[in-house]
Design a protein around this motif. Structure first.
Motif, PDB file in Angstrom:
ATOM      1  N   GLU A 218       0.838  -1.209   0.000  1.00  0.00           N
ATOM      2  CA  GLU A 218       0.000   0.000   0.000  1.00  0.00           C
ATOM      3  C   GLU A 218       0.872   1.259   0.000  1.00  0.00           C
ATOM      4  O   GLU A 218       0.571   2.240  -0.686  1.00  0.00           O
ATOM      5  N   TYR A 219       1.965   1.206   0.747  1.00  0.00           N
ATOM      6  CA  TYR A 219       2.933   2.310   0.766  1.00  0.00           C
ATOM      7  C   TYR A 219       3.491   2.538  -0.646  1.00  0.00           C
ATOM      8  O   TYR A 219       3.679   3.682  -1.077  1.00  0.00           O
TER       9      TYR A 219
ATOM     10  N   ALA B 240       0.832   4.212  -2.772  1.00  0.00           N
ATOM     11  CA  ALA B 240       0.717   5.613  -2.362  1.00  0.00           C
ATOM     12  C   ALA B 240       1.895   6.429  -2.891  1.00  0.00           C
ATOM     13  O   ALA B 240       1.736   7.585  -3.297  1.00  0.00           O
ATOM     14  N   SER B 241       3.082   5.837  -2.900  1.00  0.00           N
ATOM     15  CA  SER B 241       4.268   6.527  -3.415  1.00  0.00           C
ATOM     16  C   SER B 241       4.122   6.800  -4.905  1.00  0.00           C
ATOM     17  O   SER B 241       4.466   7.894  -5.388  1.00  0.00           O
ATOM     18  N   PHE B 242       3.616   5.816  -5.636  1.00  0.00           N
ATOM     19  CA  PHE B 242       3.415   6.008  -7.080  1.00  0.00           C
ATOM     20  C   PHE B 242       2.352   7.072  -7.324  1.00  0.00           C
ATOM     21  O   PHE B 242       2.498   7.931  -8.210  1.00  0.00           O
TER      22      PHE B 242
ATOM     23  N   ALA C 220      -6.491   1.304  -1.389  1.00  0.00           N
ATOM     24  CA  ALA C 220      -7.122   2.604  -1.607  1.00  0.00           C
ATOM     25  C   ALA C 220      -6.314   3.448  -2.592  1.00  0.00           C
ATOM     26  O   ALA C 220      -6.878   4.116  -3.470  1.00  0.00           O
ATOM     27  N   ALA C 221      -4.981   3.434  -2.458  1.00  0.00           N
ATOM     28  CA  ALA C 221      -4.139   4.218  -3.360  1.00  0.00           C
ATOM     29  C   ALA C 221      -4.196   3.660  -4.777  1.00  0.00           C
ATOM     30  O   ALA C 221      -4.193   4.419  -5.752  1.00  0.00           O
ATOM     31  N   PHE C 222      -4.259   2.331  -4.915  1.00  0.00           N
ATOM     32  CA  PHE C 222      -4.378   1.716  -6.241  1.00  0.00           C
ATOM     33  C   PHE C 222      -5.673   2.186  -6.903  1.00  0.00           C
ATOM     34  O   PHE C 222      -5.690   2.547  -8.085  1.00  0.00           O
TER      35      PHE C 222
ATOM     36  N   ILE D 215      -7.652   8.070 -11.683  1.00  0.00           N
ATOM     37  CA  ILE D 215      -6.950   9.052 -12.512  1.00  0.00           C
ATOM     38  C   ILE D 215      -6.810   8.533 -13.938  1.00  0.00           C
ATOM     39  O   ILE D 215      -7.041   9.260 -14.913  1.00  0.00           O
ATOM     40  N   LEU D 216      -6.437   7.252 -14.064  1.00  0.00           N
ATOM     41  CA  LEU D 216      -6.308   6.642 -15.388  1.00  0.00           C
ATOM     42  C   LEU D 216      -7.640   6.658 -16.124  1.00  0.00           C
ATOM     43  O   LEU D 216      -7.702   6.985 -17.319  1.00  0.00           O
TER      44      LEU D 216
END
Length: 251
Positions: A78-79, A82-84, A135-137, A143-144
Motif C-alpha cells: 500500500e505504501y 501511495a508513493s506512485f 485505496a491508493a491503487f 486518474i487513469l
C-alpha cells in the motif's frame, strides 16, 4: 479574558487524536523500515525481527500493529501504491502534453519508470491480486479512467473504456515485470518502446473517430459524456448507455 477550559467532549477528542497519532508513528516507521530493507536486500530480508530492529522496536510490536508478516507486506505494498500516486500528483500540469495520445504515452512511461526505479517494491505490489483493493491503487485507477474518458469523449478511443484501462495497466505491468526478469545484458529498451506503441495502437484510433461519421466512435464519445448531462433520468441514462454500448461494439 482567558478562553474557557475545553469541554469533556473536546478534551476527549484531543486525547483520541493524540492516541491515534501515537499509534500511527511507529506503524509508519515500521513500514518505511521494511520498504528500505526490501529495496536494499530483497524480499527475503524482510523478516519481522529485522524490520523490528531497523525500526527500533521489539518484534511483538510488528504483530500488534500488522497482525502477521503478511499484514506487514500488505502495508508495504500500500505504501508503494501511495508513493506512485504521489509521483502522479506531483507532475507539473503545465508539462502535461496537449496531444491526448502523447499524454497517454507519458502516463504509461511514468508507470514503467516507477517500476524500474523500485523493482523489489513494484514486484511486491503486484505479487498478490488482492492488492488491487488498495485505496491508493483505486485512486490511481480513477486518474487513469479520467484520462481514458477524455480520450473517449474526443473520439480517440478504439475500444471500450474498461478494456482500454486493462490494456494500459496490463502492458505497463507486463513491461516492468518482463524487464526485471531478464538478465541485464538482455534488457533491450526496444522492448519497452514496442510494448508502449502496441498499447497505443490497440487502444486509440489514428484519427478521432467522431470526425469519420461512423456510429461506433460517435457512440463512444456520447457515452463518455453521459455523466455530465442532467436532462435524462437515471433509468433513461441506463437505457441509452446500453444502446450506445451496442453501437460502440460494432466499430
Amino acid at each position: 479574558m482567558p478562553p474557557p477550559p475545553p469541554t469533556w467532549d473536546s478534551a476527549t477528542a484531543d486525547e483520541s487524536d493524540t492516541a491515534a497519532s501515537d499509534r500511527e508513528q511507529p506503524r509508519q516507521r515500521v513500514i518505511e523500515a521494511a520498504a528500505d530493507l526490501l529495496a536494499r536486500e530483497g524480499r527475503d530480508a524482510v523478516t519481522t525481527r529485522a524490520v523490528a530492529v531497523a525500526a527500533g522496536l521489539q518484534p511483538p510490536a510488528i504483530y500488534r500493529l500488522f497482525g502477521d508478516k503478511a499484514g506487514l507486506l500488505d502495508a508495504v505494498a500500500e505504501y508503494g501504491f501511495a508513493s506512485f500516486l504521489a509521483t502522479k500528483e506531483a507532475r507539473n500540469p503545465d508539462a502535461e502534453p496537449q496531444d491526448p495520445i502523447e499524454g497517454l504515452r507519458a502516463g504509461w512511461d511514468l508507470a514503467v519508470e516507477f517500476g524500474l526505479a523500485n523493482p523489489a517494491l513494484y514486484t511486491l505490489m503486484y505479487s498478490e491480486p488482492t492488492r488491487a483493493a488498495s485505496a491508493a491503487f483505486k485512486t490511481g485507477m480513477k486518474i487513469l479512467m479520467g484520462r481514458i474518458r477524455r480520450l473517449a469523449a474526443d473520439g480517440w478511443l478504439r475500444v471500450d473504456e474498461d478494456l482500454a484501462a486493462m490494456l494500459i495497466h496490463a502492458t505497463a505491468r507486463g513491461a516492468v515485470l518482463t524487464w526485471l526478469s531478464l538478465p541485464e545484458d538482455r534488457r533491450d529498451p526496444a522492448l519497452l518502446t514496442t510494448m508502449r506503441e502496441s498499447m497505443v495502437t490497440a487502444v486509440t484510433n489514428d484519427k478521432p473517430a467522431v470526425q469519420s461519421g461512423g456510429p461506433a466512435g460517435a457512440a463512444r464519445a456520447l457515452r463518455a459524456a453521459l455523466p455530465e448531462q442532467t436532462t435524462l433520468s437515471g433509468a433513461e441514462q441506463h437505457l441509452l448507455k446500453e444502446w450506445l454500448g451496442r453501437l460502440a461494439s460494432d466499430g
